[in-house]
Write a protein that holds these residues in place. Structure first.
Motif, mmCIF file in Angstrom:
data_model
loop_
_atom_site.group_PDB
_atom_site.id
_atom_site.type_symbol
_atom_site.label_atom_id
_atom_site.label_comp_id
_atom_site.label_asym_id
_atom_site.label_seq_id
_atom_site.Cartn_x
_atom_site.Cartn_y
_atom_site.Cartn_z
ATOM 1 N N ALA A 267 -15.855 12.032 49.622
ATOM 2 C CA ALA A 267 -15.024 11.551 50.718
ATOM 3 C C ALA A 267 -13.670 12.247 50.719
ATOM 4 O O ALA A 267 -13.105 12.565 49.670
ATOM 5 N N LEU A 268 -13.136 12.467 51.911
ATOM 6 C CA LEU A 268 -11.854 13.143 52.080
ATOM 7 C C LEU A 268 -10.710 12.142 51.891
ATOM 8 O O LEU A 268 -10.724 11.058 52.468
ATOM 9 N N VAL A 269 -9.727 12.527 51.077
ATOM 10 C CA VAL A 269 -8.540 11.701 50.849
ATOM 11 C C VAL A 269 -7.377 12.362 51.570
ATOM 12 O O VAL A 269 -7.137 13.564 51.408
ATOM 13 N N THR A 270 -6.644 11.592 52.381
ATOM 14 C CA THR A 270 -5.523 12.142 53.138
ATOM 15 C C THR A 270 -4.263 11.329 52.876
ATOM 16 O O THR A 270 -4.323 10.188 52.420
ATOM 17 N N THR A 271 -3.123 11.935 53.192
ATOM 18 C CA THR A 271 -1.879 11.188 53.073
ATOM 19 C C THR A 271 -1.736 10.258 54.271
ATOM 20 O O THR A 271 -1.840 10.704 55.424
ATOM 21 N N PRO A 272 -1.536 8.964 54.051
ATOM 22 C CA PRO A 272 -1.503 8.024 55.174
ATOM 23 C C PRO A 272 -0.231 8.113 56.010
ATOM 24 O O PRO A 272 -0.206 7.652 57.148
ATOM 25 N N THR A 273 0.823 8.692 55.458
ATOM 26 C CA THR A 273 2.073 8.900 56.189
ATOM 27 C C THR A 273 2.598 10.291 55.830
ATOM 28 O O THR A 273 2.102 10.936 54.907
ATOM 29 N N ALA A 274 3.600 10.737 56.552
ATOM 30 C CA ALA A 274 4.275 11.966 56.134
ATOM 31 C C ALA A 274 4.861 11.747 54.746
ATOM 32 O O ALA A 274 5.405 10.684 54.454
ATOM 33 N N ALA A 275 4.724 12.740 53.879
ATOM 34 C CA ALA A 275 5.159 12.549 52.499
ATOM 35 C C ALA A 275 5.339 13.886 51.797
ATOM 36 O O ALA A 275 4.767 14.900 52.199
ATOM 37 N N THR A 276 6.145 13.863 50.733
ATOM 38 C CA THR A 276 6.341 15.034 49.882
ATOM 39 C C THR A 276 5.429 14.931 48.667
ATOM 40 O O THR A 276 5.316 13.860 48.064
ATOM 41 N N ILE A 277 4.779 16.022 48.320
ATOM 42 C CA ILE A 277 3.960 16.040 47.101
ATOM 43 C C ILE A 277 4.899 16.129 45.899
ATOM 44 O O ILE A 277 5.600 17.125 45.712
ATOM 45 N N ARG A 278 4.915 15.081 45.077
ATOM 46 C CA ARG A 278 5.746 15.101 43.890
ATOM 47 C C ARG A 278 4.979 15.602 42.668
ATOM 48 O O ARG A 278 5.550 16.135 41.736
ATOM 49 N N TYR A 279 3.668 15.386 42.679
ATOM 50 C CA TYR A 279 2.844 15.885 41.565
ATOM 51 C C TYR A 279 1.394 15.901 42.005
ATOM 52 O O TYR A 279 0.944 15.025 42.757
ATOM 53 N N ASN A 280 0.653 16.902 41.552
ATOM 54 C CA ASN A 280 -0.814 16.838 41.626
ATOM 55 C C ASN A 280 -1.401 17.637 40.457
ATOM 56 O O ASN A 280 -0.947 18.719 40.124
ATOM 57 N N GLY A 281 -2.393 17.023 39.828
ATOM 58 C CA GLY A 281 -3.018 17.625 38.664
ATOM 59 C C GLY A 281 -3.501 16.546 37.709
ATOM 60 O O GLY A 281 -3.420 15.350 38.002
ATOM 61 N N PRO A 282 -4.008 16.926 36.545
ATOM 62 C CA PRO A 282 -4.491 15.940 35.569
ATOM 63 C C PRO A 282 -3.325 15.171 34.959
ATOM 64 O O PRO A 282 -2.244 15.715 34.741
ATOM 65 N N LEU A 288 -7.660 13.550 37.841
ATOM 66 C CA LEU A 288 -6.795 14.288 38.763
ATOM 67 C C LEU A 288 -5.992 13.296 39.590
ATOM 68 O O LEU A 288 -6.544 12.368 40.188
ATOM 69 N N VAL A 289 -4.685 13.526 39.647
ATOM 70 C CA VAL A 289 -3.773 12.587 40.293
ATOM 71 C C VAL A 289 -2.911 13.324 41.314
ATOM 72 O O VAL A 289 -2.468 14.451 41.077
ATOM 73 N N THR A 290 -2.698 12.681 42.455
ATOM 74 C CA THR A 290 -1.704 13.143 43.423
ATOM 75 C C THR A 290 -0.661 12.046 43.585
ATOM 76 O O THR A 290 -1.008 10.879 43.807
ATOM 77 N N ILE A 291 0.602 12.414 43.455
ATOM 78 C CA ILE A 291 1.696 11.464 43.654
ATOM 79 C C ILE A 291 2.507 11.934 44.853
ATOM 80 O O ILE A 291 3.009 13.059 44.880
#
Length: 368
Positions: A267-282, A288-291
């Motif tokens: 399944a595709l995961v999307t950002t629900p609002t406009a946002a800045t990527i603060r972190y992505n990775g293990p 795997l985490v996206t903040i």
């Protein structure tokens, strides 16, 4: 384009419309619109948006097909059990109909009690015959429905397989389009050394999130807008149902402040609002985490994905893809297409300042 047409053909077919109804029709319309967008997309950002819409349309269409297939299978099982339970009655009915079906011999018309008995038996047969005929018609209808349901399932399974191949290709295309994208705003540039030191120095998500807000802060060129007014209205980042709420212990007895969503594989995961990527990775034991930072002092944490998209510091518009859920090593119709349940889970945590918030206060959901 052919892969979109194959799925569209199934969703709008009469056999499938009987089982999936209006949801399938809406999914078909969304898929057709997405395919038109995809064909007209010129630059990388356009293709990312078009492919995101296309994958969403595929997910809706495939879900409608699965619902239809499950409905057909349940109905076939009901009819099969009904026919099995009526086996003796059906045998007797067929015997009576067979005896009535031929031309009666002169001897068969003679009743042991004479002409009066013959007349009475004739009247009895005349009274019973319509009921027998109705039972025979009902039986014929049930048998025809079972046969039709089997045909629907066989045809839909083939089209479902084609649809799965199409959505897998769309996911591959999306990854390439995101890699080619170069025009997103950048709030800050990642400092990989500081990020690595922070990861090694923290043992909890709380500690990592607290330290993360300090990285890149001095380089910020644009302040994020507030989403305070969106409490309770933020859409979920992925199609799914709530499996565990905040504070509910998991199978190991560990309680966390976030919610767990059950999703479909891939399944595709999307950002629900406009946002800045603060972190992505293990990160730690979260996989795997996206903040994301949608607003000052607010963080959305998504964990459990198989693929993450984007670069740290990028500002994403609402609805942008941030990752994909895992898919089994050897995906099959049973695992991704025909199975009755959801097999992957996404962990969602919301942090405001240094404290976790119940995500259900922010996200719009029926709570499963």
């Amino acid at each position: 384009m052919r892969r979109f047409t194959l799925l569209l053909a199934l969703l709008t077919s009469p056999a499938f419309a009987q089982t999936a109804g209006e949801d399938a029709s809406r999914a078909a319309e969304a898929l057709e619109a997405a395919s038109v967008l995809l064909d007209s997309a010129d630059d990388a950002s356009d293709r990312v948006s078009a492919l995101t819409d296309t994958i969403r349309a595929y997910e809706d269409g495939l879900a409608a097909m699965r619902d239809g297939l499950r409905g057909a299978a349940i109905r076939e099982t009901e009819l099969t059990r009904k026919l099995a339970a009526q086996d003796q009655e059906i045998s007797q009915l067929l015997g009576v109909l067979t005896s009535m079906g031929g031309r009666a011999s002169p001897g068969a018309m003679v009743h042991p009690k004479g002409p009066l008995g013959t007349a009475r038996s004739g009247m009895l047969v005349a009274a019973v015959a319509p009921g027998l005929a109705q039972q025979a018609a009902d039986l014929r209808a049930d048998l025809e429905e079972v046969s039709a349901l089997r045909d629907v399932q066989q045809n839909a399974a083939q089209r479902l397989s084609e649809g799965l191949r199409g959505v897998q290709q769309a996911r591959t295309d999306l990854s390439q389009a995101i890699a080619d994208r170069t025009d997103l705003p950048q709030r800050f540039t990642e400092d990989p050394v500081r990020t690595a030191l922070l990861i090694s120095a923290t043992e909890t998500l709380e500690g990592f999130a607290s330290g993360l807000t300090q990285i890149g802060e001095d380089d910020s060129t644009a302040a994020a807008s507030s989403i305070e007014g969106l409490r309770g209205k933020v859409p979920l980042p992925v199609r799914g149902v709530v499996l565990r709420e905040a504070g509910d212990p998991d199978a190991a007895g560990v309680a966390r402040p976030g919610i767990v969503l059950a999703t479909r594989p891939g399944a595709l995961v999307t950002t629900p609002t406009a946002a800045t990527i603060r972190y992505n990775g293990p990160l730690l034991d979260y996989g795997l985490v996206t903040i994301l930072e949608p607003s000052p002092d607010v963080l959305f944490v998504f964990a459990g994905m198989d693929t993450v998209y984007g670069e740290i510091g990028e500002v994403l518009p609402a609805g942008s893809p941030v990752g994909l859920m895992p898919v089994p090593t050897n995906p099959s119709l049973q695992s991704e297409g025909g199975g009755a349940g959801r097999s992957e889970t996404l962990y969602i945590e919301v942090r405001e300042g240094d404290a976790p918030n119940d995500p259900l206060v922010w996200f719009a959901t029926d709570k499963g």
